[in-house]
Write a protein that holds these residues in place. Structure first.
Motif, mmCIF file in Angstrom:
data_model
loop_
_atom_site.group_PDB
_atom_site.id
_atom_site.type_symbol
_atom_site.label_atom_id
_atom_site.label_comp_id
_atom_site.label_asym_id
_atom_site.label_seq_id
_atom_site.Cartn_x
_atom_site.Cartn_y
_atom_site.Cartn_z
ATOM 1 N N GLY A 8 0.789 -1.222 0.000
ATOM 2 C CA GLY A 8 0.000 0.000 0.000
ATOM 3 C C GLY A 8 0.825 1.276 0.000
ATOM 4 N N PRO A 9 1.785 1.437 0.937
ATOM 5 C CA PRO A 9 2.598 2.665 0.937
ATOM 6 C C PRO A 9 3.346 2.889 -0.375
ATOM 7 N N GLN A 10 3.812 1.807 -1.001
ATOM 8 C CA GLN A 10 4.529 1.965 -2.264
ATOM 9 C C GLN A 10 3.602 2.484 -3.358
ATOM 10 N N TYR A 11 2.389 1.926 -3.452
ATOM 11 C CA TYR A 11 1.442 2.389 -4.459
ATOM 12 C C TYR A 11 1.097 3.863 -4.252
ATOM 13 N N LEU A 12 0.877 4.261 -3.003
ATOM 14 C CA LEU A 12 0.520 5.650 -2.741
ATOM 15 C C LEU A 12 1.686 6.576 -3.038
ATOM 16 N N ARG A 13 2.885 6.173 -2.673
ATOM 17 C CA ARG A 13 4.069 7.000 -2.936
ATOM 18 C C ARG A 13 4.269 7.205 -4.440
ATOM 19 N N GLU A 14 4.134 6.142 -5.204
ATOM 20 C CA GLU A 14 4.286 6.253 -6.653
ATOM 21 C C GLU A 14 3.131 7.042 -7.262
ATOM 22 N N GLY A 15 1.932 6.904 -6.672
ATOM 23 C CA GLY A 15 0.798 7.673 -7.152
ATOM 24 C C GLY A 15 1.011 9.167 -6.964
ATOM 25 N N LEU A 16 1.617 9.556 -5.835
ATOM 26 C CA LEU A 16 1.906 10.967 -5.581
ATOM 27 C C LEU A 16 2.890 11.510 -6.611
ATOM 28 N N LYS A 17 3.896 10.730 -6.942
ATOM 29 C CA LYS A 17 4.865 11.160 -7.961
ATOM 30 C C LYS A 17 4.178 11.370 -9.305
ATOM 31 N N LEU A 18 3.239 10.496 -9.623
ATOM 32 C CA LEU A 18 2.542 10.597 -10.906
ATOM 33 C C LEU A 18 1.696 11.866 -10.991
ATOM 34 N N VAL A 19 0.921 12.167 -9.934
ATOM 35 C CA VAL A 19 0.033 13.334 -10.018
ATOM 36 C C VAL A 19 0.808 14.647 -9.980
ATOM 37 N N LEU A 20 2.056 14.608 -9.537
ATOM 38 C CA LEU A 20 2.887 15.810 -9.545
ATOM 39 C C LEU A 20 3.632 15.990 -10.859
ATOM 40 N N SER A 21 3.532 14.996 -11.743
ATOM 41 C CA SER A 21 4.219 15.091 -13.033
ATOM 42 C C SER A 21 3.480 16.073 -13.941
ATOM 43 N N PRO A 22 4.192 16.776 -14.836
ATOM 44 C CA PRO A 22 3.558 17.791 -15.693
ATOM 45 C C PRO A 22 2.410 17.240 -16.542
ATOM 46 N N SER A 23 2.490 15.992 -16.968
ATOM 47 C CA SER A 23 1.473 15.440 -17.867
ATOM 48 C C SER A 23 0.126 15.225 -17.194
ATOM 49 N N LEU A 24 0.104 15.184 -15.862
ATOM 50 C CA LEU A 24 -1.138 14.897 -15.154
ATOM 51 C C LEU A 24 -1.636 16.050 -14.280
ATOM 52 N N ARG A 25 -0.848 17.103 -14.153
ATOM 53 C CA ARG A 25 -1.243 18.188 -13.256
ATOM 54 C C ARG A 25 -2.583 18.797 -13.628
ATOM 55 N N LEU A 26 -2.848 18.924 -14.929
ATOM 56 C CA LEU A 26 -4.086 19.535 -15.377
ATOM 57 C C LEU A 26 -5.307 18.789 -14.851
ATOM 58 N N PHE A 27 -5.215 17.456 -14.769
ATOM 59 C CA PHE A 27 -6.356 16.640 -14.345
ATOM 60 C C PHE A 27 -6.495 16.578 -12.826
ATOM 61 N N VAL A 28 -5.542 17.207 -12.116
ATOM 62 C CA VAL A 28 -5.549 17.199 -10.654
ATOM 63 C C VAL A 28 -6.064 18.521 -10.080
ATOM 64 N N LEU A 29 -5.870 19.624 -10.799
ATOM 65 C CA LEU A 29 -6.142 20.949 -10.242
ATOM 66 C C LEU A 29 -7.613 21.153 -9.887
ATOM 67 N N LEU A 30 -8.531 20.750 -10.758
ATOM 68 C CA LEU A 30 -9.940 21.003 -10.487
ATOM 69 C C LEU A 30 -10.459 20.207 -9.297
ATOM 70 N N PRO A 31 -10.223 18.882 -9.228
ATOM 71 C CA PRO A 31 -10.655 18.176 -8.017
ATOM 72 C C PRO A 31 -9.973 18.694 -6.750
ATOM 73 N N LEU A 32 -8.732 19.182 -6.872
ATOM 74 C CA LEU A 32 -8.064 19.775 -5.712
ATOM 75 C C LEU A 32 -8.821 21.011 -5.224
ATOM 76 N N ALA A 33 -9.253 21.842 -6.149
ATOM 77 C CA ALA A 33 -9.989 23.051 -5.774
ATOM 78 C C ALA A 33 -11.316 22.697 -5.110
ATOM 79 N N ILE A 34 -12.012 21.696 -5.638
ATOM 80 C CA ILE A 34 -13.288 21.261 -5.061
ATOM 81 C C ILE A 34 -13.073 20.745 -3.639
ATOM 82 N N ASN A 35 -12.065 19.909 -3.464
ATOM 83 C CA ASN A 35 -11.779 19.347 -2.146
ATOM 84 C C ASN A 35 -11.397 20.430 -1.139
ATOM 85 N N LEU A 36 -10.672 21.440 -1.596
ATOM 86 C CA LEU A 36 -10.246 22.519 -0.703
ATOM 87 C C LEU A 36 -11.450 23.288 -0.159
ATOM 88 N N VAL A 37 -12.391 23.631 -1.033
ATOM 89 C CA VAL A 37 -13.585 24.360 -0.602
ATOM 90 C C VAL A 37 -14.389 23.530 0.399
#
Length: 268
Positions: A8-37
């Motif tokens: 489990g920790p390995q999957y989550l750690r690698e998942g964090l690296k993926l969402v911080l990569s430039p190719s996926l940032r666009l698909f992360v920003l909107l759900p991040l904004a929703i979660n923040l509110v």
């Protein structure tokens, strides 16, 4: 591949690296904004009502057992924290479900190196909303009866002492279901089939659900870790399911995977 209970920790750690990569940032920003509110709103509410909720759940003790209140109070504080956390997590995932489903698609494309999903468009994202929301309602249908049972248990004197650990175990299992369901749903795996598969991978599922549960308890950090959990769950799906050459459904007929790629005009 790490031991099942440590995966489990390995999957989550690698998942964090993926969402911080430039190719996926666009698909992360909107759900991040929703979660923040949503997070700010729930924290504000909990800050005003927390003491009242703890006092309501705390059992009334006779005078000769009053000393136990010092032992029970921390337990019921933990119980309220778990309930607030669970409410935030479930609401955030219902609202962000279409974006999470789309993020799971894009993570799988990056991991597999092949793209069998429709190209990104706002129309495609909107088209996913009914399906993903229906799946979230199915999760709520699974969650609510069990949560209500645990909630009732919380008010039964003496027995309610075990409510907090039961909430914890149930929460870990629900985190595995919540996030691994996104890639499973993208592949049209039925609800019961998905649950059966997770039970086959019980230790891996509990390991992943446990680490997700833990990091989502950390204020502010949990907002970023939600998309990371989606990415980690997609890695879980790809690696634990293994390479699936198999059959795909296209125009109501089954064809081999490499034939499908030829039809779609993609390189094998």
């Amino acid at each position: 591949m790490p031991a099942p209970v440590l995966s489990g920790p390995q999957y989550l750690r690698e998942g964090l690296k993926l969402v911080l990569s430039p190719s996926l940032r666009l698909f992360v920003l909107l759900p991040l904004a929703i979660n923040l509110v949503l997070f700010v709103g729930l924290i504000y509410l909990a800050g005003h009502q927390f003491s009242l909720w703890v006092d309501t759940l705390m059992p009334s003790l006779p005078d000769w057992l009053s000393f136990l209140s010092y032992v029970l109070w921390p337990i019921f504080v933990v119980l309220v924290v778990l309930m607030v956390f669970f409410t935030f997590t479930m609401l955030a995932n219902v609202i962000a479900a279409p974006f999470n489903g789309f993020l799971a698609e894009k993570v799988e494309v990056v991991v597999r190196g092949t793209d069998d999903f429709p190209a990104f468009s706002w129309g495609e994202l909107i088209a996913m909303i009914p399906r993903t929301l229906a799946r979230e309602m199915r999760k709520l249908g699974y969650f609510l009866p069990r949560a209500i049972g645990l909630f009732i248990l919380s008010f039964i004197p003496v027995v309610n002492i075990i409510a907090a650990p039961l909430w914890l175990l149930f929460g870990v299992w629900m985190m595995a279901i919540q996030y691994i369901d996104y890639p499973a749903d993208n592949h049209k795996l039925g609800w019961n089939e998905m649950l059966a598969w997770l039970r086959e991978k019980r230790w891996q599922s509990m390991s992943f659900g446990g680490i997700v549960y833990l990091v989502l308890l950390i204020p502010v950090v949990n907002i970023l870790m939600m998309p990371a959990a989606v990415a980690g769950a997609t890695l879980f799906w790809v690696r634990e399911r293994g390479p699936r050459r198999g059959l795909f459904l296209l125009d109501n007929s089954l064809i081999q995977a490499d034939d499908r790629q030829k039809i779609c005009g993609k390189d094998a």
